[in-house]
Design a protein around this motif. Structure first.
Motif, PDB file in Angstrom:
ATOM      1  N   ARG A  30      11.009  -0.884 -26.078  1.00 41.40           N
ATOM      2  CA  ARG A  30      10.848   0.413 -25.418  1.00 41.40           C
ATOM      3  C   ARG A  30       9.668   1.208 -25.972  1.00 41.40           C
ATOM      4  O   ARG A  30       9.315   2.257 -25.440  1.00 41.40           O
ATOM      5  CB  ARG A  30      12.138   1.216 -25.517  1.00 41.40           C
ATOM      6  CG  ARG A  30      13.313   0.469 -24.845  1.00 41.40           C
ATOM      7  CD  ARG A  30      14.579   1.255 -24.838  1.00 41.40           C
ATOM      8  NE  ARG A  30      14.496   2.489 -24.103  1.00 41.40           N
ATOM      9  CZ  ARG A  30      14.536   2.616 -22.779  1.00 41.40           C
ATOM     10  NH1 ARG A  30      14.647   1.541 -22.030  1.00 41.40           N
ATOM     11  NH2 ARG A  30      14.474   3.791 -22.194  1.00 41.40           N
ATOM     12  N   LEU A  31       9.035   0.713 -27.037  1.00 42.09           N
ATOM     13  CA  LEU A  31       7.876   1.393 -27.609  1.00 42.09           C
ATOM     14  C   LEU A  31       6.706   1.333 -26.640  1.00 42.09           C
ATOM     15  O   LEU A  31       6.309   0.256 -26.204  1.00 42.09           O
ATOM     16  CB  LEU A  31       7.474   0.748 -28.940  1.00 42.09           C
ATOM     17  CG  LEU A  31       6.212   1.306 -29.602  1.00 42.09           C
ATOM     18  CD1 LEU A  31       6.416   2.744 -30.052  1.00 42.09           C
ATOM     19  CD2 LEU A  31       5.811   0.435 -30.779  1.00 42.09           C
ATOM     20  N   LYS A  32       6.157   2.495 -26.317  1.00 48.10           N
ATOM     21  CA  LYS A  32       4.974   2.543 -25.462  1.00 48.10           C
ATOM     22  C   LYS A  32       3.714   2.503 -26.323  1.00 48.10           C
ATOM     23  O   LYS A  32       2.796   1.746 -26.058  1.00 48.10           O
ATOM     24  CB  LYS A  32       4.981   3.808 -24.600  1.00 48.10           C
ATOM     25  CG  LYS A  32       6.011   3.777 -23.497  1.00 48.10           C
ATOM     26  CD  LYS A  32       6.093   5.080 -22.749  1.00 48.10           C
ATOM     27  CE  LYS A  32       4.920   5.275 -21.835  1.00 48.10           C
ATOM     28  NZ  LYS A  32       5.055   6.487 -20.996  1.00 48.10           N
ATOM     29  N   ARG A  33       3.685   3.373 -27.347  1.00 50.51           N
ATOM     30  CA  ARG A  33       2.510   3.424 -28.221  1.00 50.51           C
ATOM     31  C   ARG A  33       2.769   4.355 -29.399  1.00 50.51           C
ATOM     32  O   ARG A  33       3.614   5.242 -29.321  1.00 50.51           O
ATOM     33  CB  ARG A  33       1.284   3.896 -27.446  1.00 50.51           C
ATOM     34  CG  ARG A  33       1.356   5.321 -26.958  1.00 50.51           C
ATOM     35  CD  ARG A  33       0.218   5.751 -26.040  1.00 50.51           C
ATOM     36  NE  ARG A  33      -1.057   5.680 -26.694  1.00 50.51           N
ATOM     37  CZ  ARG A  33      -2.085   4.914 -26.286  1.00 50.51           C
ATOM     38  NH1 ARG A  33      -1.966   4.199 -25.198  1.00 50.51           N
ATOM     39  NH2 ARG A  33      -3.215   4.903 -26.918  1.00 50.51           N
ATOM     40  N   TYR A  34       2.026   4.097 -30.462  1.00 47.75           N
ATOM     41  CA  TYR A  34       2.006   5.023 -31.589  1.00 47.75           C
ATOM     42  C   TYR A  34       1.013   6.126 -31.247  1.00 47.75           C
ATOM     43  O   TYR A  34      -0.018   5.876 -30.632  1.00 47.75           O
ATOM     44  CB  TYR A  34       1.601   4.300 -32.872  1.00 47.75           C
ATOM     45  CG  TYR A  34       2.655   3.308 -33.314  1.00 47.75           C
ATOM     46  CD1 TYR A  34       3.883   3.748 -33.784  1.00 47.75           C
ATOM     47  CD2 TYR A  34       2.430   1.944 -33.222  1.00 47.75           C
ATOM     48  CE1 TYR A  34       4.861   2.845 -34.157  1.00 47.75           C
ATOM     49  CE2 TYR A  34       3.407   1.037 -33.599  1.00 47.75           C
ATOM     50  CZ  TYR A  34       4.618   1.494 -34.070  1.00 47.75           C
ATOM     51  OH  TYR A  34       5.585   0.599 -34.442  1.00 47.75           O
ATOM     52  N   THR A  35       1.330   7.369 -31.622  1.00 43.96           N
ATOM     53  CA  THR A  35       0.485   8.484 -31.216  1.00 43.96           C
ATOM     54  C   THR A  35      -0.202   9.208 -32.369  1.00 43.96           C
ATOM     55  O   THR A  35      -1.293   9.735 -32.190  1.00 43.96           O
ATOM     56  CB  THR A  35       1.285   9.506 -30.383  1.00 43.96           C
ATOM     57  OG1 THR A  35       2.394   9.965 -31.168  1.00 43.96           O
ATOM     58  CG2 THR A  35       1.775   8.873 -29.082  1.00 43.96           C
ATOM     59  N   LYS A  36       0.431   9.260 -33.535  1.00 41.02           N
ATOM     60  CA  LYS A  36      -0.174  10.011 -34.642  1.00 41.02           C
ATOM     61  C   LYS A  36       0.399   9.559 -35.986  1.00 41.02           C
ATOM     62  O   LYS A  36       1.611   9.455 -36.138  1.00 41.02           O
ATOM     63  CB  LYS A  36       0.088  11.503 -34.458  1.00 41.02           C
ATOM     64  CG  LYS A  36      -0.573  12.364 -35.503  1.00 41.02           C
ATOM     65  CD  LYS A  36      -0.342  13.838 -35.220  1.00 41.02           C
ATOM     66  CE  LYS A  36      -1.044  14.674 -36.277  1.00 41.02           C
ATOM     67  NZ  LYS A  36      -0.801  16.104 -36.082  1.00 41.02           N
ATOM     68  N   LYS A  52       9.679   4.656 -24.053  1.00 40.69           N
ATOM     69  CA  LYS A  52      10.093   4.756 -22.647  1.00 40.69           C
ATOM     70  C   LYS A  52      11.477   5.391 -22.582  1.00 40.69           C
ATOM     71  O   LYS A  52      12.391   4.957 -23.275  1.00 40.69           O
ATOM     72  CB  LYS A  52      10.152   3.364 -22.012  1.00 40.69           C
ATOM     73  CG  LYS A  52       8.833   2.641 -21.967  1.00 40.69           C
ATOM     74  CD  LYS A  52       9.015   1.206 -21.493  1.00 40.69           C
ATOM     75  CE  LYS A  52       7.764   0.414 -21.796  1.00 40.69           C
ATOM     76  NZ  LYS A  52       7.985  -1.022 -21.789  1.00 40.69           N
ATOM     77  N   GLY A  53      11.613   6.416 -21.757  1.00 36.37           N
ATOM     78  CA  GLY A  53      12.909   7.049 -21.551  1.00 36.37           C
ATOM     79  C   GLY A  53      13.334   8.009 -22.650  1.00 36.37           C
ATOM     80  O   GLY A  53      14.375   8.643 -22.534  1.00 36.37           O
ATOM     81  N   VAL A  54      12.559   8.115 -23.714  1.00 34.82           N
ATOM     82  CA  VAL A  54      12.940   8.967 -24.841  1.00 34.82           C
ATOM     83  C   VAL A  54      11.886  10.036 -25.109  1.00 34.82           C
ATOM     84  O   VAL A  54      12.199  11.157 -25.457  1.00 34.82           O
ATOM     85  CB  VAL A  54      13.161   8.126 -26.124  1.00 34.82           C
ATOM     86  CG1 VAL A  54      13.496   9.008 -27.310  1.00 34.82           C
ATOM     87  CG2 VAL A  54      14.256   7.093 -25.907  1.00 34.82           C
ATOM     88  N   GLY A  55      10.630   9.659 -24.979  1.00 41.08           N
ATOM     89  CA  GLY A  55       9.542  10.560 -25.325  1.00 41.08           C
ATOM     90  C   GLY A  55       9.038  10.268 -26.731  1.00 41.08           C
ATOM     91  O   GLY A  55       9.180   9.157 -27.241  1.00 41.08           O
ATOM     92  N   GLU A  56       8.483  11.289 -27.368  1.00 42.35           N
ATOM     93  CA  GLU A  56       7.878  11.102 -28.678  1.00 42.35           C
ATOM     94  C   GLU A  56       8.886  11.402 -29.787  1.00 42.35           C
ATOM     95  O   GLU A  56       9.591  12.402 -29.745  1.00 42.35           O
ATOM     96  CB  GLU A  56       6.656  12.013 -28.817  1.00 42.35           C
ATOM     97  CG  GLU A  56       5.782  11.640 -29.987  1.00 42.35           C
ATOM     98  CD  GLU A  56       4.399  12.246 -29.891  1.00 42.35           C
ATOM     99  OE1 GLU A  56       3.906  12.690 -30.933  1.00 42.35           O
ATOM    100  OE2 GLU A  56       3.828  12.258 -28.792  1.00 42.35           O
ATOM    101  N   VAL A  57       8.940  10.494 -30.772  1.00 45.98           N
ATOM    102  CA  VAL A  57       9.832  10.651 -31.926  1.00 45.98           C
ATOM    103  C   VAL A  57       9.089  10.271 -33.202  1.00 45.98           C
ATOM    104  O   VAL A  57       8.087   9.559 -33.161  1.00 45.98           O
ATOM    105  CB  VAL A  57      11.105   9.780 -31.799  1.00 45.98           C
ATOM    106  CG1 VAL A  57      11.945  10.195 -30.606  1.00 45.98           C
ATOM    107  CG2 VAL A  57      10.766   8.316 -31.723  1.00 45.98           C
ATOM    108  N   GLU A  58       9.602  10.753 -34.323  1.00 39.65           N
ATOM    109  CA  GLU A  58       9.041  10.390 -35.616  1.00 39.65           C
ATOM    110  C   GLU A  58       9.654   9.068 -36.062  1.00 39.65           C
ATOM    111  O   GLU A  58      10.870   8.886 -35.978  1.00 39.65           O
ATOM    112  CB  GLU A  58       9.346  11.490 -36.638  1.00 39.65           C
ATOM    113  CG  GLU A  58       8.600  11.328 -37.936  1.00 39.65           C
ATOM    114  CD  GLU A  58       8.756  12.551 -38.821  1.00 39.65           C
ATOM    115  OE1 GLU A  58       7.946  13.481 -38.695  1.00 39.65           O
ATOM    116  OE2 GLU A  58       9.711  12.562 -39.629  1.00 39.65           O
TER     117      GLU A  58
END
Length: 90
Positions: A30-36, A52-58
């Motif tokens: 479900r990982l789309k991409r690392y962002t930061k 996917k389906g969750v949004g951004e998380v740490e």
């Protein structure tokens, strides 16, 4: 020789690259991409990731056990890495 490593993902795999070493390990499909990158501490990475389906998380990635399982000299490998960058092909 670079003093930074690259973190990225391809499908259900995370990829950590430093100089000529490319370490690939399973992650969520479900990982789309690392962002930061939030923090780099000698093998421990705190990173924001978009799912996917969750949004951004740490997220937290501990490379030490992965490197040990691959028979790396962990301290020797990690010592020259001063930062981690996220790179994706455009």
């Amino acid at each position: 020789m670079n003093d930074y490593a690259i973190l990225t993902s391809e499908g259900e795999y995370t990829i950590f690259e430093f100089n000529k070493d490319r370490i690939k390990f399973a992650t969520s499909d479900r990982l789309k991409r690392y962002t930061k990158i939030m923090e780099w501490d000698h093998g421990y990475i705190v990173v924001n990731a978009e799912y996917k389906g969750v949004g951004e998380v740490e997220e937290y990635i501990d490379l030490v056990p992965i490197l040990e399982n691959l028979y790396y000299d962990v301290d020797k490998f990690l010592e020259p890495i001063k930062e981690v960058r996220i790179e994706y092909a455009s």
